[in-house]
Design a protein around this motif. Structure first.
Motif, PDB file in Angstrom:
ATOM      1  N   LYS A 117       0.861  -0.829   0.203  1.00 45.58           N
ATOM      2  CA  LYS A 117       0.217   0.151   0.099  1.00 45.58           C
ATOM      3  C   LYS A 117       1.213   1.237  -0.173  1.00 45.58           C
ATOM      4  O   LYS A 117       1.995   1.693   0.217  1.00 45.58           O
ATOM      5  CB  LYS A 117      -1.330   0.004   1.505  1.00 45.58           C
ATOM      6  N   GLN A 147      -8.879  -1.682  13.667  1.00 44.34           N
ATOM      7  CA  GLN A 147     -10.325  -1.803  13.302  1.00 44.34           C
ATOM      8  C   GLN A 147     -11.580  -1.491  14.322  1.00 44.34           C
ATOM      9  O   GLN A 147     -11.643  -1.143  14.005  1.00 44.34           O
ATOM     10  CB  GLN A 147     -10.180  -3.282  12.772  1.00 44.34           C
ATOM     11  N   GLN A 151     -10.205  11.364   3.534  1.00 42.96           N
ATOM     12  CA  GLN A 151     -11.488  10.652   3.765  1.00 42.96           C
ATOM     13  C   GLN A 151     -11.203   9.726   2.925  1.00 42.96           C
ATOM     14  O   GLN A 151     -10.839   7.694   3.633  1.00 42.96           O
ATOM     15  CB  GLN A 151     -12.295  11.088   2.934  1.00 42.96           C
ATOM     16  N   ARG A 152      -9.896   8.839   1.410  1.00 42.13           N
ATOM     17  CA  ARG A 152      -9.961   7.543   1.113  1.00 42.13           C
ATOM     18  C   ARG A 152      -8.741   6.982   1.893  1.00 42.13           C
ATOM     19  O   ARG A 152      -8.942   6.460   2.954  1.00 42.13           O
ATOM     20  CB  ARG A 152      -8.814   7.971  -0.306  1.00 42.13           C
ATOM     21  N   GLN A 201      -8.328   6.681   5.381  1.00 40.39           N
ATOM     22  CA  GLN A 201      -8.972   5.783   6.360  1.00 40.39           C
ATOM     23  C   GLN A 201     -10.745   5.449   5.670  1.00 40.39           C
ATOM     24  O   GLN A 201     -11.514   5.369   6.816  1.00 40.39           O
ATOM     25  CB  GLN A 201      -9.575   7.341   7.378  1.00 40.39           C
ATOM     26  N   GLY A 202     -10.508   4.744   4.945  1.00 44.27           N
ATOM     27  CA  GLY A 202     -11.454   4.545   4.903  1.00 44.27           C
ATOM     28  C   GLY A 202     -13.448   5.037   3.972  1.00 44.27           C
ATOM     29  O   GLY A 202     -14.172   3.922   4.055  1.00 44.27           O
ATOM     30  N   LYS A 224     -15.989   8.224   2.901  1.00 36.21           N
ATOM     31  CA  LYS A 224     -15.784   9.268   1.039  1.00 36.21           C
ATOM     32  C   LYS A 224     -16.624  10.417   1.882  1.00 36.21           C
ATOM     33  O   LYS A 224     -16.401  10.586   2.484  1.00 36.21           O
ATOM     34  CB  LYS A 224     -17.100   8.262   0.880  1.00 36.21           C
ATOM     35  N   GLN A 238     -16.263   4.012   7.621  1.00 33.07           N
ATOM     36  CA  GLN A 238     -16.522   3.417   8.037  1.00 33.07           C
ATOM     37  C   GLN A 238     -17.399   2.738   9.035  1.00 33.07           C
ATOM     38  O   GLN A 238     -17.291   3.301   9.843  1.00 33.07           O
ATOM     39  CB  GLN A 238     -15.211   2.614   7.993  1.00 33.07           C
TER      40      GLN A 238
END
Length: 277
Positions: free
Chosen positions: A31, A130, A249-250, A252-253, A255, A273
């Protein structure tokens, strides 16, 4: 015999391609902005092992160069913060007047640009575990309280709507605060007359709505590009705010999307999320 040879060839060919498939999985696991994981490829032919090793070395060099560029940008922006603060203090000592007001406005623009460069340097380093849980309502309250004097000075009212219960999200609190601050600042500066409405939840969503001219359909594809500014944009600013929000935003998952509303203005929607408990 022909059938046996075909089956044997297929088996040996599949076995021979196992290291190649493992190398492909390793490459897909890499990544941007993170350390290159060590390859886990067993019994690889010398050619495949050499290719993987060369790829890993090249990626490590690229990662070091990227880290150096981000560090240089952050250090430059951080070094500018002290001179800007000194200029603000000295400007406050000057007698009021038109020239002083113009200098103060230009200095405010410079200060915002420095803050945005600092924020941009941190976007690729966002790592959200998570089990990380934040309450979006608390972040929104902090942002609105911090920007209330800024809005009041420009004759803009901030309206905050919170859900009855917590709006939990799996996100990074600092990143959410920076993203939301940029959206609210943009709405204050470019949203025209009328209130700026910030609505949280109850899902992990934050909406920032203004009552200005809105965004044209043609501009929505360019809106989140760095340094892009619309033809009717207000003076000042560097066109970095929305690009930083999109990157945060991208990272940390989440939009971001924008909607032009029928009754005037536009709404920027931040989605995050959901927290898996």
């Amino acid at each position: 015999m022909a059938l046996v040879l075909i089956i044997a060839s297929a088996v040996f060919l599949r076995r021979g391609l196992v290291p190649v498939a493992a190398a492909a999985r390793w490459a897909r696991s890499i990544k941007p902005g993170t350390d290159v994981p060590p390859p886990t490829i067993e019994n690889a032919p010398a050619e495949v092992a050499d290719l993987v090793d060369a790829t890993q070395r090249a990626l490590n060099r690229l990662d070091q160069a990227l880290a150096s560029e981000k560090r240089n940008a952050a250090e430059a922006a951080h070094a500018l913060r002290t001179p800007v603060a000194v200029l603000v203090a000295r400007l406050d000592a000057l007698p009021p007047g038109e020239t002083t007001d113009r200098l103060r406005s230009d200095l405010l623009t410079l200060s915002r640009t420095v803050q945005q460069v600092l924020a941009a340097s941190r976007t690729e380093a966002v790592d959200v575990p998570q089990d990380a849980a934040i309450d979006l309502s608390e972040v929104a309250e902090t942002v609105v309280a911090g920007l209330a004097p800024f809005a009041h000075a420009r004759g803009v009212d901030l309206a905050l709507s919170l859900p009855e219960s917590q709006a939990l999200a799996n996100a990074d609190a600092e990143s959410v605060e920076v993203a939301l601050s940029n959206l609210v600042e943009n709405a204050i500066l470019h949203g025209g007359p009328g209130p700026v409405e910030i609505t949280v939840g109850p899902a992990p969503v934050i909406v920032v709505r203004d009552h200005g001219p809105g965004v044209s359909r043609a501009s929505t594809t360019e809106l989140f590009k760095p340094f892009w500014r619309g033809p009717d944009a207000a003076p000042g600013g560097a066109g970095l705010g929305l690009a930083i929000v999109d990157r945060l935003q991208r990272a940390q998952g989440g939009k971001i999307k924008v909607q032009t509303l029928v009754d005037g203005g536009c709404a920027f929607i931040l989605t995050f999320q959901e927290l898996n408990i």
